[in-house]
Enzyme design. Structure first.
Site: not given
Ligand SMILES: *Cc1c(COP(=O)(O)O)cnc(C)c1O
Length: 376
Positions: A41, A141, A263, A311
């Site tokens: 993802k 969640r 800055y 930036m």
């Molecule tokens: C992002 C996610 C993972 C992977 O988790 P990591 O901590 O990056 O290994 C696995 N399962 C779900 C449901 C996630 O949202």
């Protein structure tokens, strides 16, 4: 047109290290009869969905998880058919046709999604891989509550209609091995999962794979560790380094007396010190929180960030580095072998996940190793 690199910084992504990390985690699961999926993802945690997914697939990864439907659509185009792609956000209303068209598998997370899935015409369901069902054992969640999960498991028609290939739960405290919630989630998941013998149990994220064999179940779901972040905070990092972010020094300023830099004049340097400017800033995802806190590496020297990260530019104190080393064009690592992502994240008050997924779009991205064509 010149072929010279016109970007101010280079992000090097070592696909062989990525593959080695997947193999290392998969080997832990394989000893116990399971295997590892790949979580890709967030554009492969910021490193590029296509090269990451091709590399993991070539390493042997045969199951993928993404968060969003559009990520699944892109991933299907990269992988072609046959490899199950699970979409963690679930079956959003009205999206079934997209799942079917791209052969994506929903991770069903609510009683409503299960009901919607069961209402789909059989012919449409047949075009998707078998779904997963998500049980919430403590994250609160996504997923069915324990009561909803039990109601589902008690309903034989629902179970045989849905016929999940995978049951998922997600750990809230996997990176805190002593946390009591780990044992609680494990016991709940084991109890629910045992009622679905035809499905694979998918439990551990990256850190979960280091909680011991009772966290393995059938299908690991590592993400961040694949990309080199330490899944065992506070202990040595077992993973290979995947990411290197380097930028050339644009200019070196000699400080004549006590003088401020950057800055807000937030840092004062003494006479005889030298400050090197590189072309990376918070617009590139280099956190402003590293102002007067972070470090880079110039050769074997650690060089502190001085003044505020701006930036497009960041300043490093190179006074301790010989002048002939700290000159314009010399490369400073902002992330690399001497500057682990975990250190950058800790200095910025965040986690490696956020550093990775904020990596900017202005870098020249260089992919090394990996299978033929992965970086194309
Ligand atoms: C992002 C996610 C993972 C992977 O988790 P990591 O901590 O990056 O290994 C696995 N399962 C779900 C449901 C996630 O949202």
């Amino acid at each position: 047109m010149s072929s010279a690199c016109t970007a101010c910084a280079v992000l090097t992504i070592d696909l062989d290290a990525l593959a080695a990390n997947w193999r290392l985690l998969n080997a832990r699961m394989a000893e116990a009869g399971g295997e590892c999926a790949g979580v890709v993802k967030g554009d492969g945690y910021g490193l590029g969905l296509a090269p990451v997914a091709c590399t993991l697939h070539a390493a042997g990864c045969r199951t993928f998880f993404v968060a969003q439907i559009d990520e699944g659509v892109r991933l299907r185009a990269v992988l072609g058919g046959a490899v199950p792609v699970y979409v963690l956000c679930g079956l959003l209303p009205g999206t079934a046709e997209v799942f079917a068209e791209h052969e994506l598998a929903p991770v069903l997370s609510t009683p409503e999604q299960i009901a919607e899935y069961r209402r789909l015409p059989q012919a449409m369901r047949a075009r998707m891989p078998r779904p997963a069902v998500h049980f919430d054992t403590g994250m609160r969640r996504l997923g069915l509550t324990v009561a909803e999960a039990e109601a589902f498991l008690d309903d034989n028609d629902a179970v045989s209609d849905v016929d999940p290939a995978v049951v998922v739960t997600h750990l809230a405290c996997a990176d805190m091995p002593a946390h009591a919630l780990n044992a609680e989630q494990n016991a709940l998941f084991r109890r629910l999962r045992d009622r679905l013998p035809g499905a694979r149990g998918s439990y551990a994220n990256s850190s979960g794979l280091f909680l011991g064999a009772d966290s393995f179940f059938d299908l690991g779901r590592p993400g961040v560790a694949l990309y080199g972040v330490n899944p065992t905070p506070g202990r040595p990092n077992p993973m290979h380094t995947v990411v290197r972010l380097s930028a050339p020094i644009l200019q070196v300023r000699k400080i004549d007396g006590p003088e401020s830099v950057g800055y807000g004049a937030s840092h004062v340097m003494g006479a005889g010190s030298r400050v090197a400017t590189v072309g990376v800033g918070y617009a590139d995802g280099y956190p402003r929180a590293l102002s007067n806190r972070g470090h880079g590496a110039l050769g074997a020297w650690r060089v502190p960030v001085v003044g505020r990260v701006s930036m497009d530019l960041t300043l490093f104190d190179v006074s301790a580095v010989p002048e002939h080393e700290a000159r314009p064009g010399a490369m400073i690592d902002l992330i690399g072998p001497l500057i682990p992502i975990d250190e950058v994240a800790a200095d910025a008050g965040t986690i490696g996940y956020e550093i990775l997924t904020q990596l900017g779009s202005r870098y020249q991205r260089v992919y090394t190793g990996g299978p033929e064509g992965a970086a194309a």
